[in-house]
Design an enzyme around this catalytic site. Structure first.
Site, PDB file in Angstrom:
ATOM      1  N   GLU A   1       2.795  -6.593  -7.144  1.00  0.00           N
ATOM      2  CA  GLU A   1       3.377  -7.395  -6.316  1.00  0.00           C
ATOM      3  C   GLU A   1       2.967  -8.504  -5.801  1.00  0.00           C
ATOM      4  O   GLU A   1       1.662  -8.427  -5.479  1.00  0.00           O
ATOM      5  CB  GLU A   1       4.241  -6.393  -4.895  1.00  0.00           C
ATOM      6  CG  GLU A   1       4.944  -5.154  -5.531  1.00  0.00           C
ATOM      7  CD  GLU A   1       5.275  -4.411  -4.418  1.00  0.00           C
ATOM      8  OE1 GLU A   1       6.052  -4.636  -3.208  1.00  0.00           O
ATOM      9  OE2 GLU A   1       4.542  -3.069  -4.145  1.00  0.00           O
TER      10      GLU A   1
ATOM     11  N   ARG B   1      -5.387   7.141  -7.730  1.00  0.00           N
ATOM     12  CA  ARG B   1      -5.805   5.846  -7.422  1.00  0.00           C
ATOM     13  C   ARG B   1      -7.567   5.925  -7.345  1.00  0.00           C
ATOM     14  O   ARG B   1      -8.089   7.062  -7.224  1.00  0.00           O
ATOM     15  CB  ARG B   1      -5.278   5.535  -6.388  1.00  0.00           C
ATOM     16  CG  ARG B   1      -5.631   5.796  -4.960  1.00  0.00           C
ATOM     17  CD  ARG B   1      -5.066   5.149  -3.880  1.00  0.00           C
ATOM     18  NE  ARG B   1      -5.513   5.644  -2.357  1.00  0.00           N
ATOM     19  CZ  ARG B   1      -5.303   4.934  -1.715  1.00  0.00           C
ATOM     20  NH1 ARG B   1      -4.246   4.040  -1.171  1.00  0.00           N
ATOM     21  NH2 ARG B   1      -5.626   5.375  -0.216  1.00  0.00           N
TER      22      ARG B   1
ATOM     23  N   LYS C   1      -4.296  -2.472   1.776  1.00  0.00           N
ATOM     24  CA  LYS C   1      -3.779  -4.087   1.889  1.00  0.00           C
ATOM     25  C   LYS C   1      -3.633  -4.275   3.493  1.00  0.00           C
ATOM     26  O   LYS C   1      -4.130  -5.332   4.108  1.00  0.00           O
ATOM     27  CB  LYS C   1      -2.525  -4.532   1.270  1.00  0.00           C
ATOM     28  CG  LYS C   1      -2.906  -4.772  -0.368  1.00  0.00           C
ATOM     29  CD  LYS C   1      -1.485  -5.242  -0.610  1.00  0.00           C
ATOM     30  CE  LYS C   1      -1.679  -5.554  -2.212  1.00  0.00           C
ATOM     31  NZ  LYS C   1      -0.633  -6.011  -2.776  1.00  0.00           N
TER      32      LYS C   1
END
Length: 561
Positions: free
Chosen positions: A36, A263, A273
């Site tokens: 994104e 991850r 983030k």
């Protein structure tokens, strides 16, 4: 890392792909990296990039797409698109002609939404976001049906088209899937597919005022592009039933398979983030590309080679269970790569002036130094030598302990590539600080050996005072003092309480050998006995170069563990 690193066996994803090719299920493998464009990529994204593009490079025929899932114009910018493209290229991967945007498919996605409405699988809901959240239920209690759930398809189609036409304000209505409000998976409790957002988009401008949700867009984009294996991290495992529901209930050209993997969680940093944004906004770091940050732009600026990142990602492999990876493993691959590729130079970070009293005043000479002792093919360079030089302040002690083998009063040491020198006198300023050493040299010891066979135990680096390049050097270290700062803060603290106050030390008055005046941004060097460094491309000026420490010569944290 002193032990050799053994390569890992094929992971479960590659095993699945191998079986799919062998069975004839697919005759070509298509993966995608789908960021994104709402921020900068970090080291966790590097694992996904290496996995998706790596698979495309290992199997034939195969390809990997770069696709931007740009469905939220309130957070997305062209700046992030370009930064992400730069990061992927820097890691060494190329998407060729396969660059896509979810916004390329907005019209098709809209048509698929109408298809669901017409088939009784979606409806326009007038509940507010808060009301939808309140009626969703919990993990132990089912949700409640919306009062608009049985709205006729014809009415929902009309309202949906009016939503597109801009008749309603933000938040007035949404389009929801009609699935199961009693499902044990909260993602299947009539999820929102479209919301009203009167916001210009970085690619489509003001063309749209309704935007599809990520969970609706993603499977459709995969299918339209012919993706065979949609690889994502474990937090999307609960979303897979919704992914599959969309694939099954729409007339899509293919049926991708979603596969989840763990991850990358890296020690002594954070990869959220939201938390990284806090560090930037609250001034703990200098920006998204601060060399202490785990962003790809940050580690690139710090001087981590892309080959080291690829090797690290290959080594940690692909697993189904979350774990915390020791940051020392990443640092190992950085050192391993830089040890092979970095040119050796000499830099004095805390300079102490030395006057060689018996070296003729006004005389200078150029000495030959190897650019890499183990790689003759990397050539050599010339080092200027003169009466006045700088040595490292830590290489001299007035009252040395027993095992200190460097310079001291009356003691002789070897200058790297040059002569033996002996300290004859120590000069101090008014405060008692040592300001200068006066030494003598033996002209018969050029190259580091004495004809009479005498030995010295210490070899130190130096630079000629009159030709030295003055520079600022920034010593970077781990951003946090705790290996898992989020876990350390779980008892009610703040993860920022564990920011390492020594993660950046600035040395403004260093002296480097003059060859570094030609250094290029990002070019790697080993400052002998000091560590690995690169020229900072952002803050350096011709009159004031700045060098960032990429890594120490060895793991300085090992003795603390």
């Amino acid at each position: 890392m002193s032990e050799p690193i053994k390569p890992l066996a094929a992971d479960f994803i590659r095993t699945i792909i191998t079986d799919d090719l062998a069975s004839g299920k697919h005759d070509q493998i298509v993966t995608r990296f789908p960021p994104e464009p709402n921020g900068y990529l970090h080291i966790g994204h590097a694992k996904s990039i290496c996995l998706n593009f790596g698979i495309a490079g290992e199997f034939t025929p195969a390809r990997c797409h770069l696709r931007f899932d740009d469905t939220n114009p309130s957070k997305e910018e062209t700046e992030y698109v370009e930064a992400i493209k730069e990061d992927v290229r820097w890691l060494g991967f190329d998407w060729g002609e396969h660059l896509y945007f979810a916004s390329d498919y907005f019209e098709q996605i809209y048509e698929y939404a109408e298809h669901l409405i017409k088939n009784g699988l979606a409806y326009v809901c007038d509940l507010s976001a808060e009301e939808i959240r309140a009626s969703r239920g919990t993990l132990t209690e089912p949700g409640r049906n919306s009062p608009y759930r049985e709205r006729p398809s014809s009415e929902s189609i009309d309202l949906f088209r009016r939503m597109r036409a801009g008749e309603f304000p933000d938040g007035a209505r949404v389009l929801r899937a009609r699935i199961d409000m009693a499902s044990g998976n909260l993602n299947l409790r009539d999820p929102v597919l479209y919301r009203i957002m009167h916001r210009g988009h970085h690619r489509t401008g003001a063309q749209w005022c309704i935007y599809p949700m990520y969970d609706f867009t993603h499977p459709i984009s995969d299918a339209l592009e012919g993706v065979t294996h949609s690889l994502c991290t474990l937090e999307f495992a609960d979303h897979r039933p919704l992914y599959d529901w969309i694939i099954v209930n729409l007339p899509l050209p293919c049926q991708p398979r979603q596969i989840e993997f763990a991850r990358l969680n890296l020690g002594y940093t954070v990869v959220s983030k939201r938390k990284l944004l806090q560090l930037v906004n609250e001034g703990y770091v200098g920006g998204w590309d601060d060399p202490r940050m785990p962003t790809l732009s940050g580690i690139r600026r710090r001087g981590y080679p892309p080959a080291a990142i690829r090797s690290f990602c290959d080594r940690i492999g692909v697993a189904k269970k979350e774990s915390l990876v020791d940051v020392s493993l990443l640092e190992h691959y950085v050192r391993e790569e830089l040890n092979e590729s970095a040119v050796r130079v000499m830099g004095v970070l805390k300079p102490l002036k030395v006057v060689i009293t018996n070296y003729p005043a006004g005389r200078s000479e150029e000495l030959t130094a190897q650019n890499h002792p183990q790689k003759p093919e990397m050539g050599s360079r010339l080092l200027p030598f003169a009466r006045e030089i700088y040595i490292e302040r830590d290489d001299f002690m007035e009252e040395p302990p027993k095992k200190f083998f460097r310079l001291a009063p009356g003691r002789e040491v070897r200058l790297r590539y040059a002569y033996f020198i002996k300290c004859d006198e120590v000069i101090k300023d008014a405060t008692g600080e040592i300001s200068e050493l006066r030494c003598s040299y033996d002209p018969a010891t050029l190259g580091g050996n004495a004809p009479d066979g005498r030995k010295v135990k210490g070899t130190i680096h130096w630079v000629a005072a009159d030709r030295a390049l003055k520079a600022e050097v920034r010593l970077y270290d781990r951003l946090f003092t705790e290996e898992n700062p989020e876990k350390a803060a779980a008892g009610g603290g703040d993860f920022k309480d564990f920011v390492n106050p020594h993660s950046l030390v600035i040395l403004p008055d260093c002296r480097l050998e003059p060859s570094l005046a030609a250094a290029r941004p990002g070019q790697h060097f080993q400052f002998e006995r000091q560590g690995y460094f690169c020229l900072d491309g952002q803050d350096s000026r011709p009159e004031g170069p700045v060098f960032n420490r990429s890594a120490t010569l060895r793991d300085t944290w090992a003795k603390l563990r």
